[in-house]
Motif scaffolding. Structure first.
Motif, PDB file in Angstrom:
ATOM      1  N   THR A 171       0.846  -1.187   0.000  1.00  0.00           N
ATOM      2  CA  THR A 171       0.000   0.000   0.000  1.00  0.00           C
ATOM      3  C   THR A 171       0.886   1.242   0.000  1.00  0.00           C
ATOM      4  N   PRO A 172       0.454   2.319  -0.636  1.00  0.00           N
ATOM      5  CA  PRO A 172       1.256   3.550  -0.666  1.00  0.00           C
ATOM      6  C   PRO A 172       1.020   4.434   0.559  1.00  0.00           C
ATOM      7  N   TYR A 173       0.219   3.953   1.501  1.00  0.00           N
ATOM      8  CA  TYR A 173      -0.177   4.796   2.633  1.00  0.00           C
ATOM      9  C   TYR A 173       0.621   4.534   3.906  1.00  0.00           C
ATOM     10  N   GLU A 174       1.481   3.532   3.887  1.00  0.00           N
ATOM     11  CA  GLU A 174       2.259   3.191   5.080  1.00  0.00           C
ATOM     12  C   GLU A 174       3.727   3.538   4.841  1.00  0.00           C
ATOM     13  N   LYS A 175       4.107   4.718   5.219  1.00  0.00           N
ATOM     14  CA  LYS A 175       5.479   5.171   5.009  1.00  0.00           C
ATOM     15  C   LYS A 175       6.382   4.671   6.139  1.00  0.00           C
ATOM     16  N   VAL A 176       7.559   4.215   5.783  1.00  0.00           N
ATOM     17  CA  VAL A 176       8.515   3.726   6.775  1.00  0.00           C
ATOM     18  C   VAL A 176       9.444   4.874   7.170  1.00  0.00           C
ATOM     19  N   PRO A 177       9.402   5.312   8.423  1.00  0.00           N
ATOM     20  CA  PRO A 177      10.254   6.428   8.840  1.00  0.00           C
ATOM     21  C   PRO A 177      11.727   6.065   8.770  1.00  0.00           C
ATOM     22  N   LYS A 178      12.548   7.053   8.438  1.00  0.00           N
ATOM     23  CA  LYS A 178      13.985   6.816   8.310  1.00  0.00           C
ATOM     24  C   LYS A 178      14.574   6.328   9.623  1.00  0.00           C
ATOM     25  N   GLU A 179      14.247   6.984  10.702  1.00  0.00           N
ATOM     26  CA  GLU A 179      14.705   6.547  12.026  1.00  0.00           C
ATOM     27  C   GLU A 179      13.602   5.675  12.638  1.00  0.00           C
ATOM     28  N   TRP A 180      13.434   4.494  12.075  1.00  0.00           N
ATOM     29  CA  TRP A 180      12.315   3.629  12.412  1.00  0.00           C
ATOM     30  C   TRP A 180      12.309   3.197  13.869  1.00  0.00           C
ATOM     31  N   TRP A 181      13.492   3.115  14.468  1.00  0.00           N
ATOM     32  CA  TRP A 181      13.593   2.657  15.850  1.00  0.00           C
ATOM     33  C   TRP A 181      12.985   3.647  16.857  1.00  0.00           C
ATOM     34  N   LYS A 182      12.683   4.865  16.388  1.00  0.00           N
ATOM     35  CA  LYS A 182      12.077   5.872  17.259  1.00  0.00           C
ATOM     36  C   LYS A 182      10.555   5.922  17.131  1.00  0.00           C
ATOM     37  N   ASN A 183      10.026   5.140  16.207  1.00  0.00           N
ATOM     38  CA  ASN A 183       8.585   5.151  15.953  1.00  0.00           C
ATOM     39  C   ASN A 183       7.908   4.017  16.725  1.00  0.00           C
ATOM     40  N   PHE A 184       6.953   4.359  17.558  1.00  0.00           N
ATOM     41  CA  PHE A 184       6.352   3.360  18.448  1.00  0.00           C
ATOM     42  C   PHE A 184       5.540   2.305  17.713  1.00  0.00           C
ATOM     43  N   ARG A 185       5.119   2.583  16.475  1.00  0.00           N
ATOM     44  CA  ARG A 185       4.376   1.599  15.697  1.00  0.00           C
ATOM     45  C   ARG A 185       5.308   0.790  14.796  1.00  0.00           C
ATOM     46  N   THR A 186       6.261   1.471  14.175  1.00  0.00           N
ATOM     47  CA  THR A 186       7.137   0.807  13.215  1.00  0.00           C
ATOM     48  C   THR A 186       8.177  -0.085  13.887  1.00  0.00           C
TER      49      THR A 186
END
Length: 214
Positions: A171-186
């Protein structure tokens, strides 16, 4: 005494190697977990259970003419969901929300069907689909989340007959943050996905017949 130095050297080398692998996995985990195919027309769109972005995007692909029908996974209904229903609280199950999303997004009921009754994993979904897939379907567009594309593609290609073409898209709606380890969902999603991938490669897997009791 002569064996101590070589042994310490070996331990040191293994420690460095393990550390290097851990660092690589940490930094590049999102990239390693993603592997998509070029989108093209197919006989059916297959939507895996999970995030609601999946049926939304599947409906959009249907409306754009990429496939004439949508096959959606019917995930297991958890015990707590049944208890809520028993209390008279109208809380829809995931597959019901999928159904409503597809309808609201313009996919006719006649072009929608659900496979499985209590899917708990990607392996479950692939194995159930193999048993129920119309023999006329020779290609599918597999819709899932970005970080799930590699494992989903591997599982479905190894499970379905070799003549069925599997086109994996996210899906194009779920962007992966660059600093993924700081994102509580990712962050927890990536850690769990890495573990699931290794577990599958080692021959393991989660199936409803093995996970559910009553």
């Amino acid at each position: 005494m002569k064996l101590i130095k070589p042994l310490l050297t070996l331990i040191g080398a293994l420690t460095v190697t393990v550390t290097a692998v851990a660092v690589i996995l940490f930094l590049f985990a999102p990239a390693l977990l993603q592997e998509e195919d070029t989108l093209e027309k197919a006989d059916a769109i297959v939507v895996l259970g999970g995030q609601y972005f999946r049926p939304i995007y599947a409906a959009e692909l249907y409306n754009e003419g990429y496939a004439p029908k949508v096959l959606a996974s019917r995930p297991v209904v958890m015990p707590e969901e049944k208890i809520i229903r028993a209390l008279g609280i109208n809380s829809p199950y995931q597959w019901e929300i999928y159904r409503d999303i597809l309808l609201r997004k313009g996919v006719p009921k006649k072009d929608t069907s659900f496979f499985g009754k209590a899917n708990v994993s990607t392996i479950d979904e692939a194995e159930v689909l193999k048993k129920t897939l119309d023999p006329k379907i020779k290609s599918i567009i597999l819709v899932t989340s970005p970080l799930h594309t590699r494992r989903a593609g591997i599982i479905f290609r190894e499970t379905l007959p070799a003549e069925i073409k599997v086109i994996v898209v996210s899906t194009p709606y779920e962007k992966v943050p660059k600093e993924w380890w700081k994102n509580f969902r990712t962050a927890p999603f990536i850690v769990l996905e890495v573990m699931k991938t290794f577990y599958y490669e080692l021959g393991g897997g989660f199936r409803s017949s093995e996970q559910l009791t009553n």
